[in-house]
Design a protein around this motif. Structure first.
Motif, short mmCIF file in Angstrom:
data_model
loop_
_atom_site.label_atom_id
_atom_site.label_comp_id
_atom_site.label_asym_id
_atom_site.label_seq_id
_atom_site.Cartn_x
_atom_site.Cartn_y
_atom_site.Cartn_z
N VAL A 35 -17.74 -2.08 0.68
CA VAL A 35 -18.01 -3.20 -0.47
C VAL A 35 -17.17 -3.87 -0.25
N ARG A 36 -17.34 -5.61 -0.93
CA ARG A 36 -16.55 -6.19 -1.50
C ARG A 36 -15.85 -6.39 -2.37
N ALA A 37 -14.05 -6.64 -2.24
CA ALA A 37 -13.48 -6.30 -3.96
C ALA A 37 -12.71 -7.62 -3.73
N THR A 38 -12.49 -7.39 -4.78
CA THR A 38 -11.16 -8.27 -5.19
C THR A 38 -9.44 -7.34 -6.14
N TYR A 39 -8.90 -8.62 -5.98
CA TYR A 39 -7.62 -7.68 -6.15
C TYR A 39 -6.70 -8.69 -6.35
N LEU A 40 -6.04 -8.92 -8.46
CA LEU A 40 -4.93 -9.69 -8.53
C LEU A 40 -3.11 -9.13 -8.75
N GLN A 41 -2.58 -9.39 -7.02
CA GLN A 41 -1.27 -9.17 -6.69
C GLN A 41 -0.45 -9.65 -7.81
N HIS A 42 0.67 -8.82 -8.30
CA HIS A 42 1.69 -9.87 -9.71
C HIS A 42 2.59 -9.50 -8.35
N ARG A 43 4.07 -10.43 -7.92
CA ARG A 43 4.59 -9.59 -6.60
C ARG A 43 6.05 -9.80 -7.11
N GLY A 44 6.14 -9.41 -8.41
CA GLY A 44 7.84 -10.04 -9.38
C GLY A 44 8.29 -11.03 -8.44
N GLY A 45 9.51 -11.19 -9.68
CA GLY A 45 10.76 -12.34 -9.21
C GLY A 45 9.70 -13.50 -9.46
N ASP A 46 10.04 -14.64 -8.15
CA ASP A 46 10.33 -16.18 -8.34
C ASP A 46 8.81 -15.90 -6.94
N ARG A 47 8.30 -15.56 -6.82
CA ARG A 47 7.16 -15.16 -5.97
C ARG A 47 5.97 -15.08 -6.41
N PRO A 48 5.02 -16.17 -6.14
CA PRO A 48 3.81 -16.56 -7.17
C PRO A 48 2.78 -15.58 -6.86
N PRO A 49 1.75 -15.28 -7.73
CA PRO A 49 0.59 -13.62 -7.66
C PRO A 49 0.00 -14.29 -6.57
N LEU A 50 -0.85 -13.31 -5.89
CA LEU A 50 -1.93 -14.14 -5.35
C LEU A 50 -2.83 -13.28 -5.49
N MET A 51 -4.24 -13.72 -4.98
CA MET A 51 -5.38 -13.31 -5.55
C MET A 51 -5.86 -13.33 -4.13
N TRP A 52 -6.45 -11.53 -3.98
CA TRP A 52 -7.09 -11.18 -2.61
C TRP A 52 -8.36 -10.48 -3.00
N ALA A 53 -9.05 -10.97 -1.48
CA ALA A 53 -10.65 -10.52 -1.82
C ALA A 53 -10.44 -9.55 -0.14
N ALA A 54 -11.25 -8.65 -0.14
CA ALA A 54 -11.13 -8.21 1.70
C ALA A 54 -12.69 -7.28 1.59
N ALA A 55 -12.56 -7.09 2.82
CA ALA A 55 -14.28 -6.72 2.57
C ALA A 55 -13.73 -5.80 4.53
N ARG A 56 -15.09 -4.35 4.62
CA ARG A 56 -14.37 -3.99 5.83
C ARG A 56 -15.48 -4.41 6.78
N VAL A 57 -15.30 -4.39 8.19
CA VAL A 57 -16.59 -4.94 9.35
C VAL A 57 -16.48 -4.15 10.60
N ASP A 58 -17.22 -3.88 11.15
CA ASP A 58 -17.12 -2.94 11.96
C ASP A 58 -15.52 -2.36 12.40
N GLY A 59 -14.97 -1.93 11.04
CA GLY A 59 -14.15 -0.51 11.43
C GLY A 59 -13.48 -1.46 10.91
N ASP A 60 -12.94 -2.98 11.29
CA ASP A 60 -12.00 -3.99 11.32
C ASP A 60 -11.65 -4.00 9.19
N ILE A 61 -10.51 -4.33 8.56
CA ILE A 61 -10.50 -4.82 7.30
C ILE A 61 -10.82 -7.09 7.24
N LEU A 62 -11.35 -7.12 6.99
CA LEU A 62 -11.67 -8.77 7.01
C LEU A 62 -10.80 -9.41 5.32
N ALA A 63 -9.97 -10.17 5.23
CA ALA A 63 -9.34 -10.74 4.01
C ALA A 63 -8.98 -11.90 3.88
N VAL A 64 -9.49 -12.16 2.73
CA VAL A 64 -8.38 -13.95 2.38
C VAL A 64 -7.87 -13.58 1.16
#
Length: 416
Positions: free
Chosen positions: A81-110
């Motif tokens: 499946v395609r899935a999204t995830y909001l990552q809170h990294r702590g400290g002064d680093r801003p959080p990130l919104m990830w989106a990822a999926a599997r393609v031919d055994g690899d993981i493609l993410a933005v």
């Protein structure tokens, strides 16, 4: 804690709770909308990256990123499946919104920065906090205003009820509105009307009975004078004299109960003269066992007849219910009657004289009209009478003739 404070705290607390709940709801809904919109945008970017990856075009997506969140990696590893995830990294680093999926055994993410949304949510929280504090302060002010208004109205009813309890049967509340407080004021007025009518009926019955008794009592006095001298004549004469004085006392009480009927006839008089007259009157023309002590003499503007009436009643009460020696002290502008008996009863000290209830400790010694007359005459004079039991024993009644002395009782005594 008074009613005003309680009401203000309740309204302020309610405003604070409501503001907090609304703030939490707005924060939660806003955060959910931000996360959902960011997830849609990341998923759309991932779909474009997947299309570019299939066409062999570099789209800037990351293949098999090592910093991919473990939760997201596990999700797309278990299912295709395609899935999204909001990552809170702590400290002064801003959080990130990830989106990822599997393609031919690899993981493609933005990934997309979530800093703008985090700043917007922080700004919203500050606005909500400020508006909540303002709403709480407004609720507190509103609570104080509402409580003050209600407190003034309830206080007016309480003061009127106290005036009625103190004997002012003309006092009335002015009800405003149709709420519970207005109904309370109307109930106080109804109570005052009923009490006034009942007391007036009592006064009329008492006066009528006393008037009806005057004629037969006068006949008895005349008849006693015709009896031959002897012990039986003395006994009858004593009983008739007591009955005559009782009828006169009842009539006097009835007259004093009518506001404005009894008025003081003031003149300048020396207090020591009044004291000696009262002492002599209670002993049949001589001072007897009443000791007159002049500590500070003076001349006052008052009604001498009424002052003598008050003093004779106080002396008679002291001789009847106290013990010798009875001392009448002149300490201008006050006159004090002191005896060395068991002292005044507690109910008299706390409640004041009450008619038809004797001030003696034993039963069958009177009906309590003497001190009731003292109360009424002092009211006409504009004076104050206090009753107290001195620490050295006995009882002491003080008649204060200071102009405008009627008011709050002196410490340790009951005033009338």
């Amino acid at each position: 804690m008074g009613l005003r404070t309680k009401t203000a705290l309740v309204i302020a607390g309610t405003a604070a709770i409501v503001a907090t709940l609304i703030g939490l709801l707005v924060h939660h809904r806003t955060a959910e909308d931000q996360r959902r919109n960011a997830a849609r945008a990341a998923d759309a970017q991932l779909r474009d990256a997947l299309d570019d990856y299939a066409a062999g075009i570099d789209s800037g997506a990351v293949v098999n990123p090592r910093d991919l969140p473990a939760t997201l990696r596990e999700t797309i590893t278990r299912r295709p499946v395609r899935a999204t995830y909001l990552q809170h990294r702590g400290g002064d680093r801003p959080p990130l919104m990830w989106a990822a999926a599997r393609v031919d055994g690899d993981i493609l993410a933005v990934r997309r920065s979530y800093a703008e949304q985090a700043r917007a949510l922080t700004d919203l929280d500050q606005v909500l906090l400020g508006s909540g504090a303002a709403a709480t302060a407004l609720g507190c002010g509103l609570g104080v205003a509402v409580a003050a208004t209600a407190g003034r109205r309830i206080g007016a009813s309480a003061r009127t009820a106290q005036r009625i309890a103190d004997g002012d049967l003309t006092a009335r509340v002015e009800p405003k509105g149709k709420d519970e407080i207005a109904r309370l004021g109307a109930a106080v007025n109804t109570m005052a009307d009923a009490l006034s009518a009942r007391l007036e009926a009592e006064r009329r019955v008492t006066a009528d009975i006393a008037h009806e008794l005057r004629t037969p009592v006068a006949g008895l006095v005349t008849a006693v004078g015709l009896l031959p001298p002897g012990r039986p004549a003395e006994l009858v004469s004593g009983g008739v004299d007591v009955l005559r004085r009782l009828v006169e006392d009842v009539l006097e009480v009835a007259r004093l109960d009518v506001p404005g009927v009894e008025q003081a006839q003031r003149e300048a008089v020396r207090l020591s003269t009044l004291a000696h007259r009262a002492a002599a009157a209670t002993a049949g023309g001589t001072a007897g066992d009443v000791n007159v002590v002049v500590a500070a003499d003076g001349i006052v503007e008052t009604d001498p007849r009424r002052v003598e009436r008050v003093l004779t009643n106080l002396i008679t009460n002291a001789r009847r219910h106290g013990a010798a020696p009875v001392v009448l002290e002149v300490d201008a502008p006050a006159l004090r009657v002191r005896d060395h008996g068991p002292g005044f009863p507690t109910d008299l000290l706390t409640e004041g004289p009450r008619r038809f209830r004797t001030g003696a400790r034993e039963r069958g010694t009177g009906i309590g009209l003497g001190l009731t007359i003292v109360e009424g005459q002092a009211r006409v004079l504009g004076a104050r009478v206090t009753y107290e039991n001195p620490p050295t024993g006995g009882a002491r009644a003080t008649l204060d003739l200071t102009p405008g002395s009627t008011g709050q009782p002196a410490a340790g005594g009951k005033h009338v």
